[in-house]
Design a protein around this motif. Structure first.
Motif, PDB file in Angstrom:
ATOM      1  N   ILE A 121     -54.727 -18.516  42.588  1.00  0.00           N
ATOM      2  CA  ILE A 121     -53.937 -18.659  41.362  1.00  0.00           C
ATOM      3  C   ILE A 121     -54.454 -17.704  40.290  1.00  0.00           C
ATOM      4  O   ILE A 121     -53.673 -17.056  39.582  1.00  0.00           O
ATOM      5  CB  ILE A 121     -53.969 -20.119  40.876  1.00  0.00           C
ATOM      6  CG1 ILE A 121     -53.240 -21.017  41.886  1.00  0.00           C
ATOM      7  CG2 ILE A 121     -53.321 -20.253  39.493  1.00  0.00           C
ATOM      8  CD1 ILE A 121     -53.326 -22.494  41.592  1.00  0.00           C
ATOM      9  N   GLY A 124     -53.060 -14.373  40.573  1.00  0.00           N
ATOM     10  CA  GLY A 124     -51.616 -14.249  40.433  1.00  0.00           C
ATOM     11  C   GLY A 124     -50.840 -14.268  41.723  1.00  0.00           C
ATOM     12  O   GLY A 124     -49.686 -13.816  41.770  1.00  0.00           O
ATOM     13  N   GLU A 125     -51.434 -14.810  42.783  1.00  0.00           N
ATOM     14  CA  GLU A 125     -50.722 -14.887  44.064  1.00  0.00           C
ATOM     15  C   GLU A 125     -49.494 -15.799  43.952  1.00  0.00           C
ATOM     16  O   GLU A 125     -49.516 -16.802  43.225  1.00  0.00           O
ATOM     17  CB  GLU A 125     -51.645 -15.423  45.159  1.00  0.00           C
ATOM     18  CG  GLU A 125     -52.872 -14.580  45.422  1.00  0.00           C
ATOM     19  CD  GLU A 125     -52.589 -13.338  46.253  1.00  0.00           C
ATOM     20  OE1 GLU A 125     -51.409 -13.118  46.623  1.00  0.00           O
ATOM     21  OE2 GLU A 125     -53.543 -12.585  46.518  1.00  0.00           O
ATOM     22  N   THR A 126     -48.457 -15.483  44.674  1.00  0.00           N
ATOM     23  CA  THR A 126     -47.255 -16.321  44.709  1.00  0.00           C
ATOM     24  C   THR A 126     -47.173 -17.152  45.981  1.00  0.00           C
ATOM     25  O   THR A 126     -46.210 -17.898  46.174  1.00  0.00           O
ATOM     26  CB  THR A 126     -45.989 -15.450  44.592  1.00  0.00           C
ATOM     27  OG1 THR A 126     -45.966 -14.507  45.667  1.00  0.00           O
ATOM     28  CG2 THR A 126     -45.972 -14.715  43.263  1.00  0.00           C
ATOM     29  N   GLU A 127     -48.176 -17.003  46.850  1.00  0.00           N
ATOM     30  CA  GLU A 127     -48.215 -17.743  48.107  1.00  0.00           C
ATOM     31  C   GLU A 127     -49.667 -17.959  48.515  1.00  0.00           C
ATOM     32  O   GLU A 127     -50.527 -17.122  48.287  1.00  0.00           O
ATOM     33  CB  GLU A 127     -47.485 -16.955  49.190  1.00  0.00           C
ATOM     34  CG  GLU A 127     -47.446 -17.628  50.546  1.00  0.00           C
ATOM     35  CD  GLU A 127     -46.784 -16.761  51.603  1.00  0.00           C
ATOM     36  OE1 GLU A 127     -45.642 -17.061  51.963  1.00  0.00           O
ATOM     37  OE2 GLU A 127     -47.414 -15.777  52.046  1.00  0.00           O
ATOM     38  N   PRO A 151     -45.618 -21.939  48.822  1.00  0.00           N
ATOM     39  CA  PRO A 151     -45.423 -21.112  47.628  1.00  0.00           C
ATOM     40  C   PRO A 151     -46.272 -21.610  46.463  1.00  0.00           C
ATOM     41  O   PRO A 151     -46.613 -22.788  46.382  1.00  0.00           O
ATOM     42  CB  PRO A 151     -43.935 -21.292  47.331  1.00  0.00           C
ATOM     43  CG  PRO A 151     -43.617 -22.661  47.849  1.00  0.00           C
ATOM     44  CD  PRO A 151     -44.482 -22.847  49.071  1.00  0.00           C
ATOM     45  N   ILE A 152     -46.605 -20.686  45.571  1.00  0.00           N
ATOM     46  CA  ILE A 152     -47.244 -21.031  44.300  1.00  0.00           C
ATOM     47  C   ILE A 152     -46.248 -20.681  43.200  1.00  0.00           C
ATOM     48  O   ILE A 152     -45.895 -19.507  43.016  1.00  0.00           O
ATOM     49  CB  ILE A 152     -48.551 -20.242  44.071  1.00  0.00           C
ATOM     50  CG1 ILE A 152     -49.541 -20.491  45.204  1.00  0.00           C
ATOM     51  CG2 ILE A 152     -49.164 -20.605  42.727  1.00  0.00           C
ATOM     52  CD1 ILE A 152     -50.809 -19.644  45.096  1.00  0.00           C
ATOM     53  N   GLY A 153     -45.774 -21.687  42.474  1.00  0.00           N
ATOM     54  CA  GLY A 153     -44.840 -21.440  41.379  1.00  0.00           C
ATOM     55  C   GLY A 153     -45.529 -20.730  40.224  1.00  0.00           C
ATOM     56  O   GLY A 153     -46.750 -20.840  40.048  1.00  0.00           O
ATOM     57  N   PRO A 154     -44.775 -20.021  39.384  1.00  0.00           N
ATOM     58  CA  PRO A 154     -45.374 -19.214  38.313  1.00  0.00           C
ATOM     59  C   PRO A 154     -46.100 -20.022  37.246  1.00  0.00           C
ATOM     60  O   PRO A 154     -46.938 -19.473  36.529  1.00  0.00           O
ATOM     61  CB  PRO A 154     -44.179 -18.460  37.720  1.00  0.00           C
ATOM     62  CG  PRO A 154     -42.977 -19.275  38.094  1.00  0.00           C
ATOM     63  CD  PRO A 154     -43.300 -19.873  39.427  1.00  0.00           C
ATOM     64  N   ASN A 219     -52.814 -17.247  34.118  1.00  0.00           N
ATOM     65  CA  ASN A 219     -53.279 -17.566  35.468  1.00  0.00           C
ATOM     66  C   ASN A 219     -54.634 -18.266  35.451  1.00  0.00           C
ATOM     67  O   ASN A 219     -54.877 -19.177  36.255  1.00  0.00           O
ATOM     68  CB  ASN A 219     -53.354 -16.297  36.313  1.00  0.00           C
ATOM     69  CG  ASN A 219     -51.987 -15.732  36.636  1.00  0.00           C
ATOM     70  OD1 ASN A 219     -50.980 -16.440  36.582  1.00  0.00           O
ATOM     71  ND2 ASN A 219     -51.928 -14.448  36.954  1.00  0.00           N
TER      72      ASN A 219
END
Length: 280
Positions: A121, A124-127, A151-154, A219
């Motif tokens: 996180i 800034g990973e999205t997954e 997934p990692i939500g924003p 983040n």
């Protein structure tokens, strides 16, 4: 005879994966876990409580000589580690007749090592995801049994993503457990040259550097938000933020109040909205 396994585990992933082994009918002569740290905010389930509730023999933080004696006495087919917080010595791993396997909280070979979700996180990973892999002497370096991405939500915080990770860990183990029992596990390569290694994080790592970009600070806040120690600056802890389209290059870097709301000027000239704070 049922396959026999010794389980090392802690927290929600430890409890859920231990439950999968029980449902599959494995013989579990020994469960090893940690004593809870009184200085730590325990927000997760207890492997010790779950194991004892199901009549299992549970050891908390035993020394290596005790483990060697206990594991040697039960001669397990497998050793499993589900979010246990210590590296297991190679001598112990070799006591599992059919292999030793770990559930790691990233898509290996990325984010080997400590606190992989928090690091993902922060970067800034999205997954991210979980990987079930063979344990070898080097951390998170063994062949891969299976993986599952999430997934990692924003705006998701670490604890919110962790709930999805826990479900993914349970799913990965459940869909592979019969292959373990039938001795049909196959391993895929874990190419460490394509990955990364992360070190341990401490509460001090939550200190905000306002010269960084709004996205980087957002983040950081997400990565260490409660129940983790949290992000902080001078006389303020910041628990949740939101990116905005505002710019305010003339403001000094750091928090300021405007119209009854809190914002922060960041190093890239953008403004971060501070949704949840605690002033000291």
């Amino acid at each position: 005879m049922a396959a026999r396994a010794v389980v090392f585990g802690y927290g929600d992933v430890g409890v859920r994966c231990l439950g999968v082994l029980l449902e599959a009918g494995l013989e579990l002569p020994l469960v090893v876990t940690h004593r809870d740290d009184p200085e730590e905010n325990r927000w997760y389930a207890s492997v010790a409580d779950f194991g004892r509730k199901h009549g299992l023999s549970v050891l908390e933080d035993p020394d290596v000589s005790t483990l060697e004696k206990k594991i040697g006495g039960v001669r397990p087919d497998f050793i499993f580690s589900f979010y246990y917080r210590k590296m297991l010595p190679l001598a112990l791993l070799k006591m599992a007749r059919r292999g030793a396997f770990n559930m790691h909280g990233s898509l290996l070979p990325k984010y080997r090592g400590r606190a992989p979700l928090n690091w993902a996180i922060l970067k800034g990973e999205t997954e991210t995801g979980v990987t079930l892999h063979e344990m070898v002497e080097k951390p998170d370096a063994g062949g891969i049994v299976d993986q599952q991405a999430i997934p990692i939500g924003p705006d998701e915080t670490a604890v919110e993503v962790f709930a999805k990770l826990t479900g993914a860990a349970e799913s990965v183990l459940r869909r592979n457990i019969q292959s373990f029992i039938k001795d049909e596990i196959s391993l895929k390569p874990n190419d460490l040259s394509k990955g990364s290694y992360c070190g341990r994080r401490t509460p001090e790592d939550g200190r905000i550097d306002w010269s960084k970009s709004a996205a980087e600070i957002h983040n950081l806040v997400r990565a260490v938000a409660p129940p983790f120690p949290g992000a902080f600056t001078e006389k303020m802890r910041i628990f949740r933020t939101a990116l905005t389209n505002k710019t305010n290059p003339e403001k000094p870097l750091g928090p300021y109040r405007d119209g009854g709301e809190w914002f922060a000027a960041c190093g890239d000239g953008k403004v971060l909205r501070l949704l949840e704070i605690e002033k000291s």
